[in-house]
Enzyme design. Structure first.
Site, mmCIF file in Angstrom:
data_model
loop_
_atom_site.group_PDB
_atom_site.id
_atom_site.type_symbol
_atom_site.label_atom_id
_atom_site.label_comp_id
_atom_site.label_asym_id
_atom_site.label_seq_id
_atom_site.Cartn_x
_atom_site.Cartn_y
_atom_site.Cartn_z
ATOM 1 N N ASP A 1 6.060 7.486 -2.438
ATOM 2 C CA ASP A 1 6.117 8.232 -1.178
ATOM 3 C C ASP A 1 5.779 7.298 -0.016
ATOM 4 O OD1 ASP A 1 3.465 7.960 -2.036
ATOM 5 O OD2 ASP A 1 2.813 9.847 -1.143
ATOM 6 N N ASN B 1 -10.992 10.649 -2.005
ATOM 7 C CA ASN B 1 -10.761 10.272 -0.600
ATOM 8 C C ASN B 1 -10.245 11.434 0.253
ATOM 9 O OD1 ASN B 1 -8.161 10.349 -1.604
ATOM 10 N ND2 ASN B 1 -7.652 8.220 -1.134
ATOM 11 N N HIS C 1 -3.544 0.257 -2.841
ATOM 12 C CA HIS C 1 -3.585 1.100 -4.045
ATOM 13 C C HIS C 1 -2.395 0.932 -4.992
ATOM 14 C CE1 HIS C 1 -6.635 3.599 -2.014
ATOM 15 N NE2 HIS C 1 -5.831 3.656 -0.968
ATOM 16 N N ASP C 2 -1.204 1.305 -4.491
ATOM 17 C CA ASP C 2 -0.068 1.537 -5.395
ATOM 18 C C ASP C 2 0.429 0.281 -6.097
ATOM 19 O OD1 ASP C 2 -0.311 4.111 -4.530
ATOM 20 O OD2 ASP C 2 1.473 4.089 -3.259
ATOM 21 N N ASN D 1 -3.236 11.746 -4.185
ATOM 22 C CA ASN D 1 -2.034 12.069 -4.983
ATOM 23 C C ASN D 1 -2.278 13.262 -5.906
ATOM 24 O OD1 ASN D 1 -0.587 10.015 -3.816
ATOM 25 N ND2 ASN D 1 -0.985 8.543 -5.459
ATOM 26 N N ASP E 1 0.966 1.369 1.209
ATOM 27 C CA ASP E 1 0.715 0.664 -0.057
ATOM 28 C C ASP E 1 1.896 0.862 -1.018
ATOM 29 O OD1 ASP E 1 -0.367 3.323 0.148
ATOM 30 O OD2 ASP E 1 -1.147 3.075 -1.874
ATOM 31 N N ASP E 2 2.633 1.968 -0.881
ATOM 32 C CA ASP E 2 3.864 2.152 -1.657
ATOM 33 C C ASP E 2 4.859 1.038 -1.320
ATOM 34 O OD1 ASP E 2 3.768 5.381 -2.515
ATOM 35 O OD2 ASP E 2 2.776 4.902 -0.646
HETATM 36 C C1 BDR Z 1 -2.860 7.228 -2.588
HETATM 37 O O1 BDR Z 1 -2.566 8.152 -1.543
HETATM 38 C C2 BDR Z 1 -1.595 7.630 -0.673
HETATM 39 O O2 BDR Z 1 -1.989 7.756 0.642
HETATM 40 C C3 BDR Z 1 -1.403 6.190 -1.065
HETATM 41 O O3 BDR Z 1 -0.049 5.804 -0.912
HETATM 42 C C4 BDR Z 1 -1.829 6.127 -2.498
HETATM 43 O O4 BDR Z 1 -0.766 6.388 -3.375
HETATM 44 C C5 BDR Z 1 -4.283 6.770 -2.425
HETATM 45 O O5 BDR Z 1 -5.159 7.857 -2.511
HETATM 46 CA CA CA Z 2 1.554 6.430 -2.597
#
Ligand code: BDR
Ligand code: CA
Length: 326
Positions: A9, A157, A238-239, A165, A13-14
């Site tokens: 999405d 978070n 993250h991703d 997610n 970080d994606d």
């Molecule tokens: C996840 O949530 C999204 O905002 C980021 O892309 C990551 O996949 C981190 O909590």
């Molecule tokens: Ca993501």
């Protein structure tokens, strides 16, 4: 070569996960599927194509679910901005979307490849993956691995317990954790170790060119929202950790656990309840001792950051090189 479908999405970080998957020689990126999460399905799908345009990537992109299974939709504009990928210049698409829905793309790709050769990497809400399992349950035994970005065993978070997610589509996440396949949960406990430090940003700056500029603009924007929202000095990537874990399994340590998603709690909805196998005497749920086979999710614990940073830099260098040298 690890054959993967990246379900995402984009999302800052994606975007880095896409670049790492497309730029690493050990990954065969079969397709990018999109899911509503960080922003609407229109925006994240447009963003996926923009990332591909910026990096000269030509990988099938299939548009997926536009809202969660049950829970009302929420987007992550407070982190990713109005476009879902604020900061870098978002170039127009250079090719058409795959005509299939993401769920059909996932099912067809898994069912037409040899068993245990395709891994799924969901790094947005797990809506498409849950729908794919319900559409064609045989994918569960055919998929090699499922490496998800989601959850946490220490702190969330979105709420104290829930990670984005999972919080966005908890029912889909629970379906993915209940399916009998090889799942690795790469949660916040791990991804908060994957920071785009000044050192990493300097190495990317030194590469120069359009992709380097794109990545630095990504980290600049999401760095400011992470600073504002969470007080981070530099943003987590993250991703990309899920892709990195498939490139080099030694990059992360894991421990087996039984993972459930809280679906109804007033304060805890979307929390991953992680019951580690190797905490002696604690392996009970509702007073009943769990069986060894219940501990089937590998939960990521620690990251080899230097190796992770090397992989990110290497992928950007490869994508930035003239096509003949890739
Ligand atoms: C996840 O949530 C999204 O905002 C980021 O892309 C990551 O996949 C981190 O909590
Ligand atoms: Ca993501």
């Amino acid at each position: 070569m690890e054959k993967i479908i990246l379900d995402c999405d984009p999302g800052h970080d994606d975007a880095i996960a896409i670049l790492l998957a497309a730029g690493n020689p050990h990954i065969d990126l079969l397709g990018i599927t999109t899911v509503a999460g960080n922003h609407t399905i229109e925006k994240v799908t447009r963003n996926a194509l923009s990332v591909c345009a910026a990096a000269g990537i030509r990988i099938p992109v299939a548009r997926g679910a536009e809202c969660p299974l049950v829970t009302p939709q929420m987007v992550g504009e407070y982190i990713h901005g109005d476009s879902g990928l604020d900061g870098p210049i978002l170039l127009p698409a250079t090719y058409e979307l795959d005509p299939r829905h993401a769920v059909d793309f996932i099912v067809e790709t898994v069912m037409t490849h040899e068993p245990k050769t395709v891994s799924l990497v969901p790094v947005g809400p797990f809506t498409n993956i849950a729908l794919a399992v319900r559409t064609e349950p045989r994918i569960v035994e055919r998929v090699k691995k499922v490496v998800v970005m989601g959850g946490a065993y220490t702190r969330g978070n979105v709420t104290p317990g829930a990670e984005f997610n999972i919080y966005v589509d908890p029912e889909a996440a629970e379906a993915v954790f209940r399916a009998d396949w090889d799942v690795t949960m790469v949660g916040l406990d791990l991804t908060h170790q994957a920071l785009a430090t000044d050192e990493l940003q300097e190495r990317v700056r030194a590469i120069g060119g359009q992709i380097s500029d794109f990545v630095l603009a990504v980290w600049d924007f999401v760095g400011s929202t992470y600073q504002k929202q969470y007080g981070f000095d530099v943003p987590p990537v993250h991703d990309a950790c899920c892709v990195a874990a498939l490139i080099d399994p030694d990059l992360i340590t894991t421990a087996l656990a039984d993972v459930h998603v809280e679906l109804h709690g007033e304060w805890t909805k979307g929390t991953t309840v992680v019951n580690f196998r190797d905490i002696p005497g604690m392996n009970h749920t509702n007073g009943v001792a769990l069986r060894q086979t219940d501990f089937r999710t590998s939960v990521a614990l620690s990251l080899d950051w230097p190796k992770f940073a090397d992989l990110v830099v290497d992928a950007i260098e490869r994508l930035s090189a003239p096509v003949v040298n890739r």
